[in-house]
Design an enzyme around this catalytic site. Structure first.
Site, PDB file in Angstrom:
ATOM      1  N   GLY A 145      -9.364   5.131  -1.193  1.00 31.92           N
ATOM      2  CA  GLY A 145      -9.279   6.360  -0.414  1.00 31.92           C
ATOM      3  C   GLY A 145      -7.889   6.973  -0.460  1.00 31.92           C
ATOM      4  O   GLY A 145      -7.734   8.178  -0.221  1.00 31.92           O
ATOM      5  N   GLU A 150      -7.961   9.010  -3.526  1.00 35.52           N
ATOM      6  CA  GLU A 150      -8.869  10.136  -3.259  1.00 35.52           C
ATOM      7  C   GLU A 150      -8.159  11.195  -2.410  1.00 35.52           C
ATOM      8  O   GLU A 150      -8.312  12.405  -2.635  1.00 35.52           O
ATOM      9  CB  GLU A 150     -10.141   9.625  -2.577  1.00 35.52           C
ATOM     10  CG  GLU A 150     -10.988   8.801  -3.552  1.00 35.52           C
ATOM     11  CD  GLU A 150     -12.151   8.071  -2.892  1.00 35.52           C
ATOM     12  OE1 GLU A 150     -13.219   8.011  -3.506  1.00 35.52           O
ATOM     13  OE2 GLU A 150     -11.987   7.573  -1.770  1.00 35.52           O
TER      14      GLU A 150
HETATM   15  N1  T1G Z   1      -7.544  -2.229   4.666  1.00 35.37           N
HETATM   16  C1  T1G Z   1      -7.163  -3.096   5.630  1.00 35.37           C
HETATM   17  N2  T1G Z   1      -6.193  -3.994   5.461  1.00 35.37           N
HETATM   18  C2  T1G Z   1      -5.556  -4.001   4.296  1.00 35.37           C
HETATM   19  C3  T1G Z   1      -5.896  -3.128   3.245  1.00 35.37           C
HETATM   20  C4  T1G Z   1      -6.929  -2.196   3.467  1.00 35.37           C
HETATM   21  N3  T1G Z   1      -7.305  -1.323   2.543  1.00 35.37           N
HETATM   22  N4  T1G Z   1      -5.086  -3.404   2.192  1.00 35.37           N
HETATM   23  C5  T1G Z   1      -4.274  -4.390   2.572  1.00 35.37           C
HETATM   24  N5  T1G Z   1      -4.554  -4.753   3.843  1.00 35.37           N
HETATM   25  C6  T1G Z   1      -3.861  -5.767   4.645  1.00 35.37           C
HETATM   26  C7  T1G Z   1      -4.022  -7.169   4.083  1.00 35.37           C
HETATM   27  O1  T1G Z   1      -5.201  -7.773   4.570  1.00 35.37           O
HETATM   28  C8  T1G Z   1      -2.785  -7.846   4.612  1.00 35.37           C
HETATM   29  O2  T1G Z   1      -3.025  -8.180   5.967  1.00 35.37           O
HETATM   30  C9  T1G Z   1      -1.739  -6.739   4.577  1.00 35.37           C
HETATM   31  O3  T1G Z   1      -2.480  -5.513   4.540  1.00 35.37           O
HETATM   32  C10 T1G Z   1      -0.836  -6.790   3.378  1.00 35.37           C
HETATM   33  O4  T1G Z   1      -1.633  -6.897   2.207  1.00 35.37           O
HETATM   34  C11 T1G Z   1     -13.002   5.473   0.809  1.00 35.37           C
HETATM   35  C12 T1G Z   1     -14.209   2.914   0.121  1.00 35.37           C
HETATM   36  C13 T1G Z   1      -2.229  -2.583  -0.921  1.00 35.37           C
HETATM   37  C14 T1G Z   1      -1.667  -3.674  -3.120  1.00 35.37           C
HETATM   38  O5  T1G Z   1      -8.976  -2.227  -2.189  1.00 35.37           O
HETATM   39  O6  T1G Z   1      -4.784  -4.144  -3.076  1.00 35.37           O
HETATM   40  O7  T1G Z   1     -10.670   3.014   0.011  1.00 35.37           O
HETATM   41  O8  T1G Z   1      -2.911 -10.645   5.769  1.00 35.37           O
HETATM   42  O9  T1G Z   1      -0.911  -9.222   1.575  1.00 35.37           O
HETATM   43  O10 T1G Z   1       0.510  -8.017  -1.818  1.00 35.37           O
HETATM   44  O11 T1G Z   1     -13.454   5.324  -1.494  1.00 35.37           O
HETATM   45  O12 T1G Z   1      -3.283  -5.280  -0.181  1.00 35.37           O
HETATM   46  O13 T1G Z   1      -0.934  -9.337   6.543  1.00 35.37           O
HETATM   47  O14 T1G Z   1      -2.977  -9.519   7.985  1.00 35.37           O
HETATM   48  O15 T1G Z   1      -2.328  -7.796   0.032  1.00 35.37           O
HETATM   49  O16 T1G Z   1       1.833  -6.097  -0.789  1.00 35.37           O
HETATM   50  C15 T1G Z   1      -9.666   0.301  -1.422  1.00 35.37           C
HETATM   51  C16 T1G Z   1      -6.653  -3.429  -1.158  1.00 35.37           C
HETATM   52  C17 T1G Z   1     -10.343   0.204  -0.078  1.00 35.37           C
HETATM   53  C18 T1G Z   1      -6.686  -2.005  -1.583  1.00 35.37           C
HETATM   54  C19 T1G Z   1      -0.734  -4.555  -0.960  1.00 35.37           C
HETATM   55  N6  T1G Z   1      -8.360  -0.294  -1.344  1.00 35.37           N
HETATM   56  N7  T1G Z   1      -5.313  -3.879  -0.930  1.00 35.37           N
HETATM   57  O17 T1G Z   1      -0.543  -5.835  -1.524  1.00 35.37           O
HETATM   58  O18 T1G Z   1       0.112  -7.200   0.520  1.00 35.37           O
HETATM   59  S1  T1G Z   1     -11.954   0.851  -0.119  1.00 35.37           S
HETATM   60  C20 T1G Z   1      -8.116  -1.531  -1.738  1.00 35.37           C
HETATM   61  C21 T1G Z   1      -4.477  -4.253  -1.914  1.00 35.37           C
HETATM   62  C22 T1G Z   1     -11.745   2.511  -0.162  1.00 35.37           C
HETATM   63  C23 T1G Z   1     -12.693   4.774  -0.487  1.00 35.37           C
HETATM   64  C24 T1G Z   1     -12.945   3.356  -0.508  1.00 35.37           C
HETATM   65  C25 T1G Z   1      -3.183  -4.839  -1.523  1.00 35.37           C
HETATM   66  C26 T1G Z   1      -1.969  -3.907  -1.640  1.00 35.37           C
HETATM   67  P1  T1G Z   1      -2.418  -9.512   6.617  1.00 35.37           P
HETATM   68  P2  T1G Z   1      -1.245  -7.891   1.020  1.00 35.37           P
HETATM   69  P3  T1G Z   1       0.563  -6.826  -0.951  1.00 35.37           P
END
Ligand code: T1G
Ligand code: NAD
Length: 708
Positions: free
Chosen positions: A106, A109
């Protein structure tokens, strides 16, 4: 405004800053606040253009993943970001998205709904949704082809890998790379474009003209191969392909439908479980988050064989100078040649620059002595698997290492406490168990001995991240988490062939289940001699009268060690392609008949159940014994160390999916048929099943009891 979104002004440029730590996810209220800020800026007559950026480490990491489970369980209504994005695009003043860190899901997006995008040199953009079992759900599959063309859009949406700033610029996803201060660069850009007509991504058509069907056919073929068994990549391809024939609005509507189908799937639940499981591993009860962590500046590795070589690569890749010691010049040369060949292969494939290879090679110091070991912050032992040798090596390194040096063993099965007893510093001794090939597999089991200090564990957890591994804490027992579970899994695979299944049928059934390869194919790859040596080491522990697999030792006695000798459970040609080995099949049948084992037809479902339920039952025992801290830790081990299908979430999550009552019932059947020795249900599994609970609920209760 809102406490998470700020609106400020730099003369005629408005700046909207999203500040929703840790990663500016678009949780409840955030899109609304961004929209309100943009609208308020647009209404201000003094504002000519609007810059949107993220505070902290990143732009926007996407939707808030924590919400998905709640939506699926009906605890929250589903939301769509489409009106929010449409409002940004409709803004009468140009909106410049300024990206640093990541614009993922998102987040990308949102960026694409802006009129322009500038990006910091080190930032990444991506549509990683497929890794969570979903597809972009807010126009990503429609806006991306309009900016970047179909080939790039399909690649990014179907395979989920992020791209860097340079590639994003070349693809047309961003308009400029900003070196230095991003905000200053974004404001300067905004001044340049203020007053010009703002392009709207959804109305761009030029890149939609080139829609060669081959792009989609090739992507489908690749998805069948690299994302075997997964629904989301195919849905993503379909969604992007829709842009070849549907309007933007129709394409978005169909995307939303496909998104919902994926969101409610078991695969999505499993992959989201895997995402959070991987992030839970570093939370260790009793080890505070602020436990001092020592920086690992220098490393030393003992042994330049399969694992020592891979470990050396890991350190060199992470920028840590590393000494590697061997017993003979010949072994050292052999080890270094493999390391060099490995890098050269990456250079040849274009994955590594020659200069980077040279730099990494220069970090490696091969030698036959312990010179320089006194400066190492960690010494990683990777010599042959044998207690006497390990103890001798640990006594030697204890005598030279500085007091703060961590002494780590790569042992697969041996007792860490006994190894530690050879030193005067058991608190600094632990297992650092990499998986073969160590420079490729992401798993690092960190094995805690009785005396291992919190500091040593915290340091290795941090080190794992630095080495780009996922570190999982394991207790000390024979085989720790992964290999202890592998025992029953491989045992059943062998019992099944003795009972009448063919080697190929056993391998195929587990391959079809989703494993990267079948159990006997995996044994052939690892080398049957490895298990043979271990069985010899532990033979004194075998109990008389308890059934043992019969054939593996016979194959080894015939010199058939698997792929490396061309023959094992299967036979292999010079390209390592396997085919059934009639001699092995005959040997199995003869041996089984001689032992009085009844032979019968066995179907694929039974093969899978026997092997996978054996894994699960052993996993439950490990959990009960405290060897694994969480069921989800076990899943992380199997997903990252044993190529268990990610879309099944790992063995323990898979057990929850099957239903623990069904698992228990099947175990009871096997117990009836094959005896209690191997099949009596783990007490924890029984307790959970009878209480209507799951491994996930067990983890949640444990976390709550630990206060977090
Ligand atoms: N939502 C909620 N929490 C998230 C999050 C997210 N999208 N991304 C990371 N966190 C939390 C994670 O659980 C951790 O929490 C902390 O942030 C740090 O993350 C509408 C449907 C961004 C590259 O798939 O790839 O958008 O353990 O340890 O190594 O079309 O996190 O500290 O409590 O991983 O620096 C698409 C997923 C969503 C991105 C950072 N987005 N995240 O990495 O730290 S779907 C993703 C990552 C969507 C749309 C659709 C990585 C990062 P805690 P981290 P990092
Ligand atoms: P290997 O036989 O490939 O390499 C061992 C190396 O250690 C040899 O090159 C040998 O010359 C060297 N060596 C022996 N004694 C030494 C000493 N005193 N000083 C310096 N070097 C010495 O073995 P491997 O497969 O790399 O296994 C190493 C360890 O890693 C074992 O404990 C094994 O159980 C474990 N392990 C292996 C795998 C695997 O798949 N191979 C996976 C995980 C863990």
């Amino acid at each position: 405004m809102s406490e998470n979104v700020r609106l400020t002004r730099e003369k005629e440029i408005a700046v909207v800053t999203i500040d929703n730590p840790p990663v500016n996810a678009l949780g409840p209220g955030i899109p609304e606040a961004i929209q309100a800020a943009i609208e308020s800026a647009a209404a201000d007559a003094d504002v000519r253009a609007i810059v949107v950026m993220g505070a902290g480490r990143t732009f926007i990491a996407g939707a808030d993943i924590r919400e998905f489970g709640k939506i699926v369980r009906g605890e929250k209504p589903g939301r769509t970001l489409l009106p929010f994005l449409a409002a940004i695009e409709a803004c009468a003043k140009p909106v410049v998205m300024a990206i640093h860190g990541q614009a993922f899901g998102g987040g990308l997006e949102t960026a694409m709904a802006g009129h322009y995008r500038v990006i910091a040199a080190g930032a990444q953009v991506g549509q990683p949704e497929v890794k969570l079992g979903i597809i972009p759900g807010a126009s990503g599959t429609q806006r991306l082809p309009r900016l970047a063309g179909f080939a790039k859009a399909v690649e990014m949406c179907a395979f989920g890998e992020p791209i860097g700033a340079g590639e994003a610029l070349a693809a047309g996803i961003v308009d400029r790379i900003v070196e230095g201060d991003l905000l200053a660069g974004a404001i300067a850009f905004a001044r340049e474009i203020a007053g010009k007509e703002a392009p709207r991504t959804s109305r761009r058509e030029s890149k939609l003209r080139d829609h060669d069907p081959a792009i989609f056919a090739a992507a489908r073929a690749q998805a069948q191969k690299t994302k075997r068994g997964q629904a989301a990549p195919l849905a993503a391809i379909e969604a992007v392909e829709n842009a070849t024939r549907l309007s933007f609005e129709e394409g978005c509507a169909r995307e939303a439908q496909l998104f919902r189908e994926c969101l409610y799937s078991t695969q999505c639940k499993a992959l989201i479980h895997a995402f959070f499981a991987e992030r839970a591993v570093s939370k260790i009860p009793g080890i505070a988050a602020d436990t001092p962590v020592r920086e690992i500046r220098r490393a030393a590795v003992i042994g330049a064989g399969t694992m020592g070589g891979g470990t050396t690569l890991n350190y060199a890749n992470a920028g840590i100078p590393v000494i590697v010691k061997e017993t003979s010049q010949e072994a050292l040369d052999r080890g270094l040649a493999i390391i060099r060949k490995n890098y050269a292969g990456s250079v040849k494939k274009g994955r590594l620059a020659q200069a980077a290879m040279d730099e990494r090679m220069a970090r490696i110091t091969p030698q036959l002595s312990y010179a320089g070991f006194e400066d190492a912050d960690i010494i990683a032992e990777a010599v042959f698997e044998g207690m006497a040798l390990k103890k001798q090596v640990f006594a030697e390194i204890d005598a030279i290492a500085k007091p703060t040096c961590i002494l780590a063993s790569n042992t697969s099965y041996l007792d860490i406490d006994e190894i530690a007893s050879a030193t005067g510093r058991p608190e600094m001794v632990l297992g650092n168990h990499f998986f073969s090939p160590a420079n490729v597999m992401r798993l690092l089991e960190i094995v805690r001995g009785k005396a291992t200090s919190a500091e040593a564990i915290a340091t290795c957890m941090a080190l794992a991240r630095k080495l780009k591994k996922v570190g999982v804490l394991a207790g000390n027992c024979r085989g720790f988490i992964g290999n202890r579970m592998l025992g029953p899994y491989l045992r059943e695979a062998q019992f099944l062939v003795e009972e009448g299944a063919s080697v190929a049928a056993v391998n195929q059934a587990l391959y079809d289940f989703g494993m990267a390869m079948g159990p006997l194919a995996m044994s052939d790859l690892a080398g049957l001699d490895v298990g043979w040596r271990i069985r010899k080491e532990f033979r004194h522990l075998e109990r008389p009268g308890v059934r043992q697999p019969l054939v593996a030792d016979l194959l080894c006695e015939m010199g058939r060690f698997g792929q490396k000798t061309g023959r094992g459970w299967s036979q292999y040609d010079e390209n390592r392609a396997s085919s059934p080995d009639p001699e092995t099949e005959a040997l199995i049948e003869k041996t089984a008949r001689a032992a009085g084992i009844e032979r019968r037809d066995i179907d694929a479902a039974e093969i899978v159940d026997r092997c996978v339920l054996a894994l699960i039952n052993e996993g439950a025992k490990l959990l009960d014994e405290g060897i694994a801290l969480r069921a989800s830790d076990i899943d992380v081990v199997y997903l990252n160390g044993y190529a268990f299908p990610a879309w099944r979430g790992g063995p323990m999550f898979h057990a929850d999916t099957l239903g623990l009552d069904r698992v228990l019932a099947r175990l009871a059947e096997f117990e009836q048929r094959h005896g209690a020795e191997f099949w009596s249900p783990a007490p924890l599994l029984k307790r959970l099943a009878e209480g209507g609970k799951t491994f996930s609920s067990f983890d949640q209760e444990a976390a709550a009891a630990a206060g977090g």
